[in-house]
Structure formats: structure tokens, C-alpha cells
Motif scaffolding. Sequence first.
Motif, mmCIF file in Angstrom:
data_model
loop_
_atom_site.group_PDB
_atom_site.id
_atom_site.type_symbol
_atom_site.label_atom_id
_atom_site.label_comp_id
_atom_site.label_asym_id
_atom_site.label_seq_id
_atom_site.Cartn_x
_atom_site.Cartn_y
_atom_site.Cartn_z
ATOM 1 N N ARG A 36 29.885 32.393 73.512
ATOM 2 C CA ARG A 36 29.413 33.726 73.889
ATOM 3 C C ARG A 36 29.079 34.627 72.704
ATOM 4 N NH1 ARG A 36 33.794 34.914 78.785
ATOM 5 N NH2 ARG A 36 33.141 33.116 80.070
ATOM 6 N N GLY A 37 29.405 34.183 71.509
ATOM 7 C CA GLY A 37 29.116 35.003 70.347
ATOM 8 C C GLY A 37 30.311 35.816 69.909
ATOM 9 N N PRO A 38 30.235 36.380 68.708
ATOM 10 C CA PRO A 38 31.381 37.075 68.116
ATOM 11 C C PRO A 38 31.692 38.406 68.794
ATOM 12 C CG PRO A 38 29.451 37.338 66.726
ATOM 13 C CD PRO A 38 29.061 36.383 67.808
ATOM 14 N N VAL A 39 32.922 38.872 68.581
ATOM 15 C CA VAL A 39 33.318 40.215 68.996
ATOM 16 C C VAL A 39 33.876 40.938 67.782
ATOM 17 C CG1 VAL A 39 33.817 39.586 71.386
ATOM 18 C CG2 VAL A 39 35.637 39.469 69.658
ATOM 19 N N SER A 40 33.905 42.245 67.855
ATOM 20 C CA SER A 40 34.409 43.043 66.736
ATOM 21 C C SER A 40 35.929 42.954 66.665
ATOM 22 C CB SER A 40 34.000 44.505 66.908
ATOM 23 O OG SER A 40 34.663 45.076 68.028
ATOM 24 N N ALA A 41 36.448 43.262 65.498
ATOM 25 C CA ALA A 41 37.899 43.290 65.327
ATOM 26 C C ALA A 41 38.530 44.317 66.260
ATOM 27 C CB ALA A 41 38.243 43.606 63.871
ATOM 28 N N GLU A 42 37.807 45.397 66.498
ATOM 29 C CA GLU A 42 38.319 46.439 67.390
ATOM 30 C C GLU A 42 38.420 45.920 68.824
ATOM 31 O OE1 GLU A 42 36.832 48.084 63.739
ATOM 32 O OE2 GLU A 42 35.801 46.858 65.253
ATOM 33 N N ARG A 43 37.403 45.166 69.252
ATOM 34 C CA ARG A 43 37.409 44.625 70.604
ATOM 35 C C ARG A 43 38.551 43.625 70.775
ATOM 36 N NH1 ARG A 43 36.012 45.780 75.777
ATOM 37 N NH2 ARG A 43 34.863 44.099 76.849
ATOM 38 N N LEU A 44 38.767 42.798 69.768
ATOM 39 C CA LEU A 44 39.861 41.840 69.821
ATOM 40 C C LEU A 44 41.202 42.558 69.863
ATOM 41 C CD1 LEU A 44 40.857 38.932 69.771
ATOM 42 C CD2 LEU A 44 40.712 39.005 67.268
ATOM 43 N N ALA A 45 41.355 43.584 69.035
ATOM 44 C CA ALA A 45 42.602 44.343 69.009
ATOM 45 C C ALA A 45 42.855 45.027 70.348
ATOM 46 C CB ALA A 45 42.563 45.374 67.889
ATOM 47 N N GLN A 46 41.790 45.395 71.029
ATOM 48 C CA GLN A 46 41.918 45.997 72.362
ATOM 49 C C GLN A 46 42.344 44.950 73.395
ATOM 50 O OE1 GLN A 46 38.160 46.908 74.148
ATOM 51 N NE2 GLN A 46 39.021 48.212 75.760
ATOM 52 N N ALA A 47 41.814 43.734 73.240
ATOM 53 C CA ALA A 47 42.018 42.707 74.255
ATOM 54 C C ALA A 47 43.415 42.098 74.218
ATOM 55 C CB ALA A 47 40.969 41.604 74.077
ATOM 56 N N ILE A 48 44.002 41.943 73.041
ATOM 57 C CA ILE A 48 45.283 41.233 72.926
ATOM 58 C C ILE A 48 46.383 41.884 73.758
ATOM 59 C CG2 ILE A 48 47.143 40.617 71.326
ATOM 60 C CD1 ILE A 48 44.906 40.033 69.246
ATOM 61 N N PRO A 49 46.610 43.193 73.661
ATOM 62 C CA PRO A 49 47.664 43.778 74.502
ATOM 63 C C PRO A 49 47.355 43.715 75.990
ATOM 64 C CG PRO A 49 46.511 45.482 73.270
ATOM 65 C CD PRO A 49 46.062 44.177 72.711
ATOM 66 N N VAL A 50 46.076 43.701 76.356
ATOM 67 C CA VAL A 50 45.709 43.543 77.761
ATOM 68 C C VAL A 50 46.141 42.165 78.249
ATOM 69 C CG1 VAL A 50 43.796 43.457 79.416
ATOM 70 C CG2 VAL A 50 43.776 45.158 77.574
ATOM 71 N N PHE A 51 45.847 41.146 77.450
ATOM 72 C CA PHE A 51 46.288 39.798 77.816
ATOM 73 C C PHE A 51 47.809 39.729 77.914
ATOM 74 C CE2 PHE A 51 48.058 35.704 76.775
ATOM 75 C CZ PHE A 51 47.410 34.878 77.677
#
Length: 222
Positions: free
Chosen positions: A65-80
Motif C-alpha cells: 500500500r505504500g509508506p506512511v509517515s512516522a506521525e501516522r504510525l505513532a498514531q496507529a500503534i496505541p489504537v492497535f
Amino acid sequence: MKSFAPHAIFFDLDGTLVDSVPDLAEAARRMLAELGEPTRTDAEVATFVGKGIPMMVERALTVGRGPVSAERLAQAIPVFMRHYEATNGKLTRAYPGVAETLPVLKARGLKLGVVTNKAEAFIAPLLDELGLGGFFDVLIGGDTLAQKKPEPEPLWHACEQVGVSREAVLMVGDSGNDALCARRAGIPVLLMTYGYNEGVPVDTEDCDGLLSSFTELPALLA
């Protein structure tokens, strides 16, 4: 296959002791839905497991799907993490032979431990949910130390915690990540053929033997 005479055995968790993909995949789908991202199948998530939650989340967001920003990843981890706290242990099952074999190993006087890249907070609740928690003398997670597998420090730390020298330990995992960790730690390693291994055939990994069933393990111990 040669035999081993360990005083302690350390196990990987996901793909070795338990099939946790159903819970991980459900948490990943809930995360992706909350973030407005396309969903993933259980089979896809199975190939994302092994390097810890941050890497699994990154793979869920990016593979194909292509890369994501570090900010997006940091947002996603606590959601998971929030969703996995709700799903952890609900659909996960111990692999055949695990519940029957662990007491056999304990009866031989072996120290047993879990050395996994799963976040520490999820390990004991999962094992307790499956009735396996009482068999283990030490639980090492991917965030217990600054380093995680395939670095050797988690295995060395487990040795220290149970008071067994590195020369008297056996590692049992299901992936190249486990094998590399054990090799770096100077510890022999057996791999289960039924695990995940990030989509790579496990028989291509550098290890000391392959097991197709957990019940085969006691026969290899001198």
C-alpha cells in the motif's frame, strides 16, 4: 536429530506455543477501520507477526500500500494496543500438544520461560487465559529490555532471571527471528514447522532441528 540436555528451555510465544493470529488480525482490522484504512485478512496478518507490535502495525498499514509517515504510525500503534487488549485471548488457542507437554517438561525439573517480541503487558494475561501461566518461571517481552529479538539480550536476560548458564539452555521458536536471536546468544535452537515466520519457509532457516509437533520435544532431551 541430536539430543539436548538443557536445564532451561525458553519458548517463543506466537506461532510456537499459541496460534494468536485470529486475535491479532481482529485487533488489526479494528485499528484499520478506526483509522479509515482498508482491511486485512488473517492470512495477511500472519505474515506480519514476529518483529513486535510496532512492526506489525507498520506492515498492516504499508505492505502493498505504500509508506506512511512516522506521525501516522505513532498514531496507529496505541489504537492497535487498545483493540488488542480487548481481543487478546478471545480466539487464541494453544497449539496441539502444548498443554500436555509443558507439565512433562516441568516434571523433569526444567526451568521454562517465554521470550517473545509481544509487548510484556499482553503475555501473562494470554497465558493465564489459556491455563498455561503456571508453567513458566520467566516472561520476557519485546519491551522488557531496550533490545528485543533477534538481538541476544532477551535470551541472556532470561538466563539470568532463572539462574541458568547460557551453555545449559535450549530455545524453541518458529521463525528466522528466533533462530538468529539464539545464534547470536550462543544457544541451540529448534524451530516448529507450523508457525508464522513472516511468510518464509522455516526449513530454510539456520537452526539445530525442526519439529512438526510440540509433543516431539521431550524425546530430544537427554
